[in-house]
Design an enzyme around this catalytic site. Structure first.
Site, PDB file in Angstrom:
ATOM      1  CB  THR A  15      43.531  35.987  33.908  1.00 13.88           C
ATOM      2  OG1 THR A  15      43.218  35.888  35.349  1.00 13.88           O
ATOM      3  CG2 THR A  15      42.685  36.105  32.977  1.00 13.88           C
ATOM      4  CG  ASP A  16      44.632  32.325  37.619  1.00 13.12           C
ATOM      5  OD1 ASP A  16      44.313  33.585  37.366  1.00 13.12           O
ATOM      6  OD2 ASP A  16      45.338  32.265  38.553  1.00 13.12           O
ATOM      7  CD  GLU A  17      40.051  36.281  37.678  1.00 15.36           C
ATOM      8  OE1 GLU A  17      38.595  36.254  37.665  1.00 15.36           O
ATOM      9  OE2 GLU A  17      40.858  36.949  38.333  1.00 15.36           O
ATOM     10  CE1 TYR A  38      40.219  40.828  33.619  1.00 13.40           C
ATOM     11  CE2 TYR A  38      40.267  38.963  35.552  1.00 13.40           C
ATOM     12  CZ  TYR A  38      41.202  40.057  34.472  1.00 13.40           C
ATOM     13  OH  TYR A  38      42.208  39.779  34.335  1.00 13.40           O
ATOM     14  CE  LYS A  80      43.381  39.693  30.177  1.00 13.46           C
ATOM     15  NZ  LYS A  80      43.743  40.376  29.909  1.00 13.46           N
TER      16      LYS A  80
HETATM   17  N1  LIG Z   1      47.002  41.855  38.717  1.00 10.33           N
HETATM   18  C1  LIG Z   1      46.918  40.176  38.580  1.00 10.33           C
HETATM   19  O1  LIG Z   1      46.811  39.805  39.295  1.00 10.33           O
HETATM   20  C2  LIG Z   1      47.013  39.407  37.121  1.00 10.33           C
HETATM   21  C3  LIG Z   1      47.211  38.121  36.693  1.00 10.33           C
HETATM   22  C4  LIG Z   1      47.510  37.698  35.802  1.00 10.33           C
HETATM   23  C5  LIG Z   1      47.130  38.269  34.464  1.00 10.33           C
HETATM   24  N2  LIG Z   1      46.360  39.545  34.791  1.00 10.33           N
HETATM   25  C6  LIG Z   1      46.695  40.924  33.611  1.00 10.33           C
HETATM   26  O2  LIG Z   1      47.891  41.640  33.523  1.00 10.33           O
HETATM   27  C7  LIG Z   1      46.774  42.400  33.046  1.00 10.33           C
HETATM   28  C8  LIG Z   1      48.075  43.946  33.652  1.00 10.33           C
HETATM   29  O3  LIG Z   1      46.441  43.864  35.055  1.00 10.33           O
HETATM   30  P1  LIG Z   1      47.029  44.618  36.138  1.00 10.33           P
HETATM   31  O4  LIG Z   1      46.303  44.173  37.619  1.00 10.33           O
HETATM   32  O5  LIG Z   1      48.419  45.465  36.127  1.00 10.33           O
HETATM   33  O6  LIG Z   1      45.865  45.889  36.068  1.00 10.33           O
HETATM   34  P2  LIG Z   1      45.665  47.300  36.299  1.00 10.33           P
HETATM   35  O7  LIG Z   1      43.979  47.727  36.306  1.00 10.33           O
HETATM   36  O8  LIG Z   1      46.415  47.571  37.265  1.00 10.33           O
HETATM   37  O9  LIG Z   1      46.280  48.055  35.065  1.00 10.33           O
HETATM   38  C9  LIG Z   1      45.923  48.320  33.907  1.00 10.33           C
HETATM   39  C10 LIG Z   1      46.031  49.853  33.305  1.00 10.33           C
HETATM   40  O10 LIG Z   1      45.896  49.511  31.685  1.00 10.33           O
HETATM   41  C11 LIG Z   1      45.139  50.613  31.766  1.00 10.33           C
HETATM   42  N3  LIG Z   1      44.404  51.175  30.684  1.00 10.33           N
HETATM   43  C12 LIG Z   1      43.142  50.073  31.030  1.00 10.33           C
HETATM   44  N4  LIG Z   1      42.541  49.954  29.744  1.00 10.33           N
HETATM   45  C13 LIG Z   1      42.742  50.965  28.615  1.00 10.33           C
HETATM   46  C14 LIG Z   1      42.800  51.041  27.307  1.00 10.33           C
HETATM   47  N5  LIG Z   1      41.862  50.793  26.814  1.00 10.33           N
HETATM   48  N6  LIG Z   1      43.897  52.107  26.422  1.00 10.33           N
HETATM   49  C15 LIG Z   1      45.038  51.665  27.572  1.00 10.33           C
HETATM   50  N7  LIG Z   1      44.940  51.645  28.769  1.00 10.33           N
HETATM   51  C16 LIG Z   1      44.444  51.345  29.114  1.00 10.33           C
HETATM   52  C17 LIG Z   1      45.204  51.624  32.841  1.00 10.33           C
HETATM   53  O11 LIG Z   1      44.814  53.001  32.633  1.00 10.33           O
HETATM   54  C18 LIG Z   1      45.561  50.866  34.058  1.00 10.33           C
HETATM   55  O12 LIG Z   1      47.063  52.018  33.500  1.00 10.33           O
HETATM   56  C19 LIG Z   1      46.023  42.761  32.403  1.00 10.33           C
HETATM   57  O13 LIG Z   1      45.930  42.444  30.939  1.00 10.33           O
HETATM   58  C20 LIG Z   1      45.742  41.147  33.685  1.00 10.33           C
HETATM   59  O14 LIG Z   1      44.202  40.906  32.697  1.00 10.33           O
HETATM   60  C21 LIG Z   1      46.292  40.790  36.067  1.00 10.33           C
END
Ligand SMILES: NC(=O)c1ccc[n+]([C@@H]2O[C@H](COP(=O)([O-])OP(=O)(O)OC[C@H]3O[C@@H](n4cnc5c(N)ncnc54)[C@H](O)[C@@H]3O)[C@@H](O)[C@H]2O)c1
Length: 319
Positions: free
Chosen positions: A121-123, A148, A152
């Protein structure tokens, strides 16, 4: 290829599985713990396909990871605890999934010589001033400011340390705020849409002045595709939608497009502790080196997202 996708029942992971399986015939194994953020419906359209397998399990569980990883060519790690508010009230699941989980995947990548792409993430770069001209790039200093983003950041450092120390084949992408179908309703855009459609108020932290860089999830999936195919091992790529908006402007825009008066829907609430004021990103490296750039204009992406949540509500799907 045989690809292990972790967290593929969540928002971005499920969009990526749907995106990838439309264009490729690779074997996909989706390893997901099925937390509150997961939804089996997110992968409904591919779940019966013969090249798709689902495994319920935790990426921090070495036994299950070794079992599913040993025959794959590529791991893409989407699995994480992702909601900043939750990380403020209870950090433990974040440490376990985001740090320990990434470590277990890295060990599997080392043991079985598997390429791994880690989604971040950008965070991790922390906040910048609202008026600053500076945008973060891949050389910017890590400066995470909440539990969080700290987990990350730790995971990103682990990935880079495994590349440097053991020569594993890793890449990282740091992306801005995603929006689109399948996102959990706890997050800003779905919450604003769903609450407005349900005639409920929309809470806004502080004055809503915080700015975020928004990208349509499909554009993020294309960026990951570009990195998998053309990215250089050991490198980090920032992925930005080039679309910065203050939360209050974003929320007003959504409420207006749903035909309501923002002043009667918005409810200002106490700000989140340590709320980062702004993230600003430059994705010039991925554009220059891999030819990727965002394609979905915000107005179009927002319309697709609104239609998705409206349809869910119309079908009385529990969200
Ligand atoms: N949503 C955003 O805007 C955003 C932006 C930048 C980066 N990210 C990164 O992208 C990735 C996905 O984000 P998202 O928004 O789809 O998240 P989300 O919360 O919608 O989904 C996360 C998924 O991971 C699964 N999960 C969590 N812990 C787990 C574990 N220990 N083992 C197996 N599965 C597990 C959950 O059941 C869920 O299905 C993350 O790494 C997040 O940090 C998200």
């Amino acid at each position: 290829m045989r690809i292990l996708i972790t967290g593929g029942l969540g928002f971005i992971g499920s969009n990526f599985i749907n995106y990838w399986m439309k264009a490729h015939s690779d074997m996909i194994v989706n390893l997901d713990k099925v937390t509150y953020a997961a939804d089996y419906k997110n992968v409904e359209s591919v779940s019966k396909m013969s090249n798709y397998t689902f495994v319920r399990g935790d990426i921090a569980d070495k036994n299950i990871v070794n079992k599913v990883a040993k025959d794959v060519d590529l791991i893409i790690n989407f699995a994480a605890e992702t909601h900043v508010d939750n990380s403020i009230s209870n950090q433990s699941p974040f440490l376990r999934s985001n740090i320990m989980g990434t470590h277990v995947l890295l060990e599997a990548a080392r043991k079985y010589d598997i390429r791994i792409h880690h989604i971040s993430t950008d965070e991790v770069y922390g906040p910048t001033n609202l008026n600053s001209k500076k945008k973060f790039d891949e050389n910017s200093r890590y400066n995470p400011k909440n539990p969080y983003s700290a987990t990350k950041a730790a995971a990103d450092h682990l990935v880079n340390s495994y590349f440097n120390t053991y020569g594993i084949k890793s890449t990282i992408s740091n992306c801005g705020n995603n929006y689109g179908p399948h996102q959990h309703v706890e997050k800003l855009i779905p919450k604003t849409i769903v609450n407005t459609l349900k005639n409920e108020t929309v809470p806004v932290y502080g004055s809503g002045a915080q700015a975020r860089d928004w990208i349509y999830v499909g554009d993020h999936c294309r960026a990951i595709d570009a990195i998998i195919n053309y990215g250089k091992i050991g490198e980090t790529y920032i992925v930005s939608g080039g679309n910065e908006l203050r939360n209050i402007d974003l929320i007003r825009k959504i409420i207006n497009s749903l035909g309501k008066d923002p002043s009667s829907v918005i409810k200002f609430v106490k700000d989140r502790p340590g709320h980062d004021v702004r993230y600003a990103l430059s994705s010039s490296k991925i554009t220059r080196e891999l030819g990727w750039k965002p394609e979905v204009p915000f107005e179009i992406g927002l319309e697709l997202t609104i239609n998705y949540y409206r349809n869910k509500l119309d079908r009385s799907v529990n969200i």
